[in-house]
Structures are given as structure tokens and as C-alpha cells.
Design a protein around this motif. Structure first.
Motif, mmCIF file in Angstrom:
data_model
loop_
_atom_site.group_PDB
_atom_site.id
_atom_site.type_symbol
_atom_site.label_atom_id
_atom_site.label_comp_id
_atom_site.label_asym_id
_atom_site.label_seq_id
_atom_site.Cartn_x
_atom_site.Cartn_y
_atom_site.Cartn_z
ATOM 1 N N LEU A 104 0.826 -1.201 0.000
ATOM 2 C CA LEU A 104 0.000 0.000 0.000
ATOM 3 C C LEU A 104 0.866 1.259 0.000
ATOM 4 O O LEU A 104 0.568 2.238 -0.699
ATOM 5 C CB LEU A 104 -0.929 0.007 1.218
ATOM 6 C CG LEU A 104 -1.959 -1.122 1.298
ATOM 7 C CD1 LEU A 104 -2.743 -1.020 2.598
ATOM 8 C CD2 LEU A 104 -2.895 -1.107 0.103
ATOM 9 N N LEU A 105 1.941 1.224 0.785
ATOM 10 C CA LEU A 105 2.821 2.394 0.839
ATOM 11 C C LEU A 105 3.472 2.658 -0.513
ATOM 12 O O LEU A 105 3.583 3.820 -0.950
ATOM 13 C CB LEU A 105 3.892 2.190 1.907
ATOM 14 C CG LEU A 105 4.757 3.426 2.201
ATOM 15 C CD1 LEU A 105 3.929 4.511 2.867
ATOM 16 C CD2 LEU A 105 5.940 3.049 3.084
ATOM 17 N N LEU A 106 3.896 1.603 -1.195
ATOM 18 C CA LEU A 106 4.482 1.772 -2.521
ATOM 19 C C LEU A 106 3.460 2.363 -3.491
ATOM 20 O O LEU A 106 3.801 3.212 -4.327
ATOM 21 C CB LEU A 106 5.000 0.443 -3.057
ATOM 22 C CG LEU A 106 6.184 -0.184 -2.316
ATOM 23 C CD1 LEU A 106 6.643 -1.457 -3.022
ATOM 24 C CD2 LEU A 106 7.347 0.787 -2.197
ATOM 25 N N ARG A 107 2.219 1.928 -3.381
ATOM 26 C CA ARG A 107 1.177 2.439 -4.269
ATOM 27 C C ARG A 107 0.994 3.949 -4.122
ATOM 28 O O ARG A 107 0.743 4.645 -5.104
ATOM 29 C CB ARG A 107 -0.154 1.736 -3.990
ATOM 30 C CG ARG A 107 -0.223 0.292 -4.451
ATOM 31 C CD ARG A 107 -1.473 -0.393 -3.900
ATOM 32 N NE ARG A 107 -1.535 -1.794 -4.289
ATOM 33 C CZ ARG A 107 -2.281 -2.257 -5.293
ATOM 34 N NH1 ARG A 107 -3.028 -1.425 -5.992
ATOM 35 N NH2 ARG A 107 -2.273 -3.529 -5.595
ATOM 36 N N VAL A 108 1.103 4.441 -2.891
ATOM 37 C CA VAL A 108 0.795 5.853 -2.667
ATOM 38 C C VAL A 108 2.023 6.764 -2.732
ATOM 39 O O VAL A 108 1.867 7.983 -2.862
ATOM 40 C CB VAL A 108 0.068 6.064 -1.321
ATOM 41 C CG1 VAL A 108 -1.188 5.218 -1.257
ATOM 42 C CG2 VAL A 108 0.949 5.785 -0.129
ATOM 43 N N LEU A 109 3.233 6.188 -2.677
ATOM 44 C CA LEU A 109 4.420 7.042 -2.629
ATOM 45 C C LEU A 109 5.423 6.836 -3.758
ATOM 46 O O LEU A 109 6.199 7.752 -4.048
ATOM 47 C CB LEU A 109 5.154 6.843 -1.297
ATOM 48 C CG LEU A 109 4.616 7.606 -0.085
ATOM 49 C CD1 LEU A 109 5.487 7.315 1.137
ATOM 50 C CD2 LEU A 109 4.589 9.104 -0.344
ATOM 51 N N VAL A 110 5.451 5.671 -4.376
ATOM 52 C CA VAL A 110 6.542 5.362 -5.309
ATOM 53 C C VAL A 110 6.011 5.162 -6.721
ATOM 54 O O VAL A 110 5.194 4.269 -6.974
ATOM 55 C CB VAL A 110 7.314 4.103 -4.846
ATOM 56 C CG1 VAL A 110 8.414 3.764 -5.846
ATOM 57 C CG2 VAL A 110 7.910 4.330 -3.456
ATOM 58 N N LEU A 132 8.874 -4.800 -8.896
ATOM 59 C CA LEU A 132 7.574 -4.827 -9.565
ATOM 60 C C LEU A 132 6.950 -3.431 -9.619
ATOM 61 O O LEU A 132 6.166 -3.131 -10.512
ATOM 62 C CB LEU A 132 6.638 -5.796 -8.855
ATOM 63 C CG LEU A 132 7.000 -7.279 -8.994
ATOM 64 C CD1 LEU A 132 6.081 -8.141 -8.140
ATOM 65 C CD2 LEU A 132 6.955 -7.727 -10.452
ATOM 66 N N GLN A 133 7.326 -2.582 -8.677
ATOM 67 C CA GLN A 133 6.868 -1.196 -8.689
ATOM 68 C C GLN A 133 7.700 -0.351 -9.657
ATOM 69 O O GLN A 133 7.393 0.815 -9.888
ATOM 70 C CB GLN A 133 6.960 -0.600 -7.281
ATOM 71 C CG GLN A 133 6.226 0.711 -7.064
ATOM 72 C CD GLN A 133 4.725 0.573 -7.110
ATOM 73 O OE1 GLN A 133 4.207 -0.532 -7.037
ATOM 74 N NE2 GLN A 133 4.006 1.685 -7.216
ATOM 75 N N GLN A 134 8.757 -0.952 -10.235
ATOM 76 C CA GLN A 134 9.667 -0.307 -11.179
ATOM 77 C C GLN A 134 10.442 0.842 -10.529
ATOM 78 O O GLN A 134 10.751 1.854 -11.164
ATOM 79 C CB GLN A 134 8.915 0.176 -12.421
ATOM 80 C CG GLN A 134 8.254 -0.955 -13.204
ATOM 81 C CD GLN A 134 7.536 -0.478 -14.452
ATOM 82 O OE1 GLN A 134 6.477 0.145 -14.364
ATOM 83 N NE2 GLN A 134 8.107 -0.757 -15.608
ATOM 84 N N ALA A 135 10.766 0.668 -9.242
ATOM 85 C CA ALA A 135 11.572 1.650 -8.534
ATOM 86 C C ALA A 135 13.043 1.493 -8.907
ATOM 87 O O ALA A 135 13.488 0.424 -9.339
ATOM 88 C CB ALA A 135 11.393 1.481 -7.029
ATOM 89 N N ASN A 136 13.782 2.550 -8.721
ATOM 90 C CA ASN A 136 15.236 2.520 -8.853
ATOM 91 C C ASN A 136 15.793 2.155 -7.485
ATOM 92 O O ASN A 136 15.780 2.971 -6.562
ATOM 93 C CB ASN A 136 15.754 3.887 -9.305
ATOM 94 C CG ASN A 136 17.274 3.968 -9.269
ATOM 95 O OD1 ASN A 136 17.970 3.005 -9.581
ATOM 96 N ND2 ASN A 136 17.795 5.129 -8.872
ATOM 97 N N VAL A 137 16.252 0.913 -7.329
ATOM 98 C CA VAL A 137 16.694 0.408 -6.028
ATOM 99 C C VAL A 137 18.179 0.718 -5.835
ATOM 100 O O VAL A 137 19.024 0.321 -6.641
ATOM 101 C CB VAL A 137 16.459 -1.107 -5.916
ATOM 102 C CG1 VAL A 137 16.924 -1.619 -4.550
ATOM 103 C CG2 VAL A 137 14.985 -1.435 -6.127
#
Length: 393
Positions: A104-110, A132-137
């Protein structure tokens, strides 16, 4: 053939769950999964809690509030107060396990391309969710005292990493390393978050499982000492490791504006977490059963951890070096001969499982590392499992 979205075009599954196919083999001893000890579930206490919850069957069987049953939220607020961290109902969201909290946090912030910092090594499902959120890790190394805040400060001050959205950490008895972030580093991390304006995600499922050493306050508790840091801190809690994972009860404590958006995101996911298991959890906590039963769990894990570490020191003759934790569920180790994946293949033939360290790295993999969980196997199986590791070397 099918028009999958980019993250799911060729997704990788959990490297730990890939090992579960071996669990059904007769005689297999597993140090792999981070499972609580089934024999330590407080079945009687949970039965009493279930009977209490079932006195209001209409409430248990009906849809509930998205942010959680009020009676459970009250109990979690009391539990957080015991942990030295005050929170308000508007800051608290009950979730279906703490992994949903992160989703949920990834959905609203990243958004895709946003930079997220994570300690390394880290829990594989964290890295999987970020990818899966396609973030730059971007990874920050961990040592025996938790995430290296000096390295993190240098990274942030250098300008190499621009505007990170989040930093994910398990500061107490981390998965996989078992390390605990020192008080000094916790304060430094809070100061860095306030200065650089990124959200710290503090996941604390193991902190209650301390069996030696001195406790360290959570980041949430310490945030009162660092001006402005509470605005940049999200805390995830869970009953999975201290009561039972089958309840699927986790929670988020976050600034109100973040919490409100997580509730909206949750409405599109599952409407609400199970009111039945929430009611059982609320009754269990209200009865004081956690306070009376948790010491039994801690003592059992202390004995299991001591057995695993003592047996490895005695039987393996230094072939596997390891850090002895003060609590939690895991021992982090290093194979002096290298390549723990090759060792695993031989170990499977000898009917013993562990998780190779490569599962916990987003980059710069240390192939010699491995994680062993001591909680699920019996004392006798731990001794036999170490013997089987020895003949696999």
C-alpha cells in the motif's frame, strides 16, 4: 501471447519459496523458511479468543472498516504504547499482514523510476516488491550493527543519489542478518531522513523476540528526540511472528496524510482485512494472552539459537563463520569455501535446507553467504541438521 504489463512480463518468484518444494521430501530438515515454531502457537489462548470474538458473529462475518476494527486498533495502540511509541487511531491502518502494508505504501508514494534505498542484504520480498513497482533500487550496506549510516550519509551528501523517496530497514534482528541497529545509528538515520526529506520504513516484526542483550527503542519511539523526523517515518508491525501468521494481522503507523491514502489504496485491494481474524486478535490481546505466552516463545528460541550456534561452532570447525544474534529468528553465516548455492545442492542430497545468501542481494552479491532459521526445527533436528551440513561441506 498475453499483453502483460512490463513488471509482470517475466517476473521472478520468491527464491525462498522456490525451496518449499523440497519440504515434502521424507526426512528433510529445514533451516530455510522464517516460520515460527508451530508447537509454540498458543492454541488454547487463541481458542479462548475465538470464543470471545464469536459472541458477536454478525460483526465477525460482515464487512468491516477499511482501516481496521476499532477494538483491534485500540489494542494495537496499547501495544505500541508498551513499546514506547505513542500513536493515534488516525495514524493507524490494520493490514492483511505487514507485506500488504508495504504494498500500500508503494502504491501511494513510489512511481516508476523513483529512487528507493534499502539495506543490503535485505528480505527478498522487499526487493521483489520494489522491482515490480519499477523503482530505482539503491542499496546501503549492513554490518553487525545494522545499516551503515556513515556510508548512507556520504551517499546522500555526494549527490549521487537524488531525492530518494523511501529507505527500508528492519532495524531490530534484521532478516536475514539478525543485526540490530545501534541507538546512535538510529538517531543518525532519523536526522538524515529529516534533513534529506525521505520516508524511513521501519519494519519491526522481531523486536519482541529478544533473548539476550539490552533492548533498543524503535525508531518510532526515538523520533521524539529528533525534531521533524516523525513526519518522515512509517512503522510496520505484525502479529505473525509473535502470535500466528495465519491470523494475517499487520499494521501501519504513519503520518495522517500517508495513512489516509493507504486506506484509499486498501479499499481497491481487499476492502478490509478479515473481521473474523481481527476480532480474534483483538480478544487475544485484550485477554493479556500475548504478555503471558511470549516469554515461553522467547525462551524456546533462545535454546534453539544457542543449540544451532554451539553445534556449528563445535561440528563445522570454522568452515562456516557466523554472527550469533541476540534475538529474532535468523543466523547469518558465510561459507569459507565460497559459493553457498553449490553447498545447498549437496545439502539437499543430505536432506537439509538453508537459504543461499544471493536471495537477499539486489546487487553486488556475496555468493558465500547463507541464512539459517532456527525457530521451526526441534532441538534434535537442529543438531542433526548441522551434522548433515558438515558432511555436505
Amino acid at each position: 501471447m498475453y499483453p502483460f504489463t512490463a513488471p509482470f512480463d517475466n517476473p521472478a518468484g520468491s527464491p525462498i519459496r522456490e525451496l518449499f518444494k523440497y519440504l515434502g521430501e521424507p526426512g528433510m530438515i529445514s533451516f530455510a523458511g522464517g516460520y515460527p515454531a508451530a508447537e509454540l502457537f498458543d492454541a488454547e489462548g487463541l481458542q479462548r479468543a475465538t470464543e470471545q470474538a464469536w459472541r458477536a458473529p454478525a460483526k465477525c462475518l460482515q464487512y468491516g472498516p477499511t482501516d481496521g476494527l476499532p477494538e483491534l486498533k485500540d489494542e494495537i495502540i496499547a501495544l505500541m504504547r508498551q513499546r514506547g511509541a505513542a500513536c493515534a487511531a488516525a495514524e493507524l491502518v490494520v493490514t492483511t499482514g505487514s507485506q500488504q502494508s508495504f504494498d500500500l505504501l508503494l502504491r501511494v508514494l513510489v512511481a516508476a523510476g523513483d529512487t528507493v534505498l534499502t539495506e543490503q542484504p535485505a528480505y527478498p520480498a522487499t526487493v521483489q516488491a520494489l522491482r515490480l513497482q519499477q523503482a530505482n533500487v539503491v542499496t546501503v550496506p549492513v554490518d553487525a550493527y545494522g545499516i551503515d549510516t556513515d556510508r548512507l550519509a556520504a551517499l546522500l551528501d555526494s549527490g549521487t543519489v537524488k531525492a530518494p523517496k523511501l529507505l527500508y530497514t528492519v532495524p531490530t534482528f534484521a532478516n536475514p542478518t539478525g543485526a540490530t541497529l545501534t541507538r546512535e545509528r538510529r538517531l543518525a538515520l532519523l536526522a538524515l531522513a529529516a534533513k534529506h526529506r525521505f520516508v524511513i520504513v521501519e519494519y519491526e516484526p522481531y523486536a519482541e523476540l529478544r533473548f539476550s542483550g539490552e533492548g533498543v527503542p524503535s525508531l518510532l519511539a526515538l523520533s521524539e528526540q529528533v525534531p521533524g523526523s516523525r513526519d518522515w517515518l512509517v512503522y510496520f508491525g505484525s502479529l505473525s511472528k509473535i502470535i500466528a501468521p495465519g491470523l494475517r494481522v499487520g499494521w501501519t503507523v504513519a503520518p495522517k496524510e500517508i495513512a489516509r491514502r493507504c486506506v484509499v489504496a486498501k479499499q481497491t485491494v481487499d476492502l478490509c482485512s478479515s473481521p473474523l481474524t481481527q476480532a480474534i486478535a483483538a480478544a487475544y490481546l485484550a485477554q493479556g494472552s500475548l504478555d503471558t505466552h511470549l516469554p515461553r516463545i522467547i525462551e524456546a528460541y533462545r535454546r534453539k539459537c544457542e543449540t544451532l550456534c554451539d553445534e556449528m561452532a563445535r561440528v563445522l570447525d570454522g568452515a562456516i563463520e557466523f554472527h550469533r544474534p541476540e534475538g529474532g529468528m535468523f543466523v547469518w553465516a558465510r561459507c569459507r569455501a565460497g559459493d553457498s548455492s553449490a553447498l545447498l545442492k549437496r545439502a539437499i542430497d543430505n536432506k537439509v535446507l538453508f537459504v543461499p545468501g544471493r536471495a537477499f542481494y539486489a546487487d553486488n552479491v556475496d555468493e558465500a553467504t547463507l541464512r539459517l532459521s532456527f525457530t521451526a526445527p526441534s532441538i534434535d533436528d537442529i543438531r542433526e541438521g548441522v551434522r548433515r551440513l558438515a558432511i555436505s561441506l
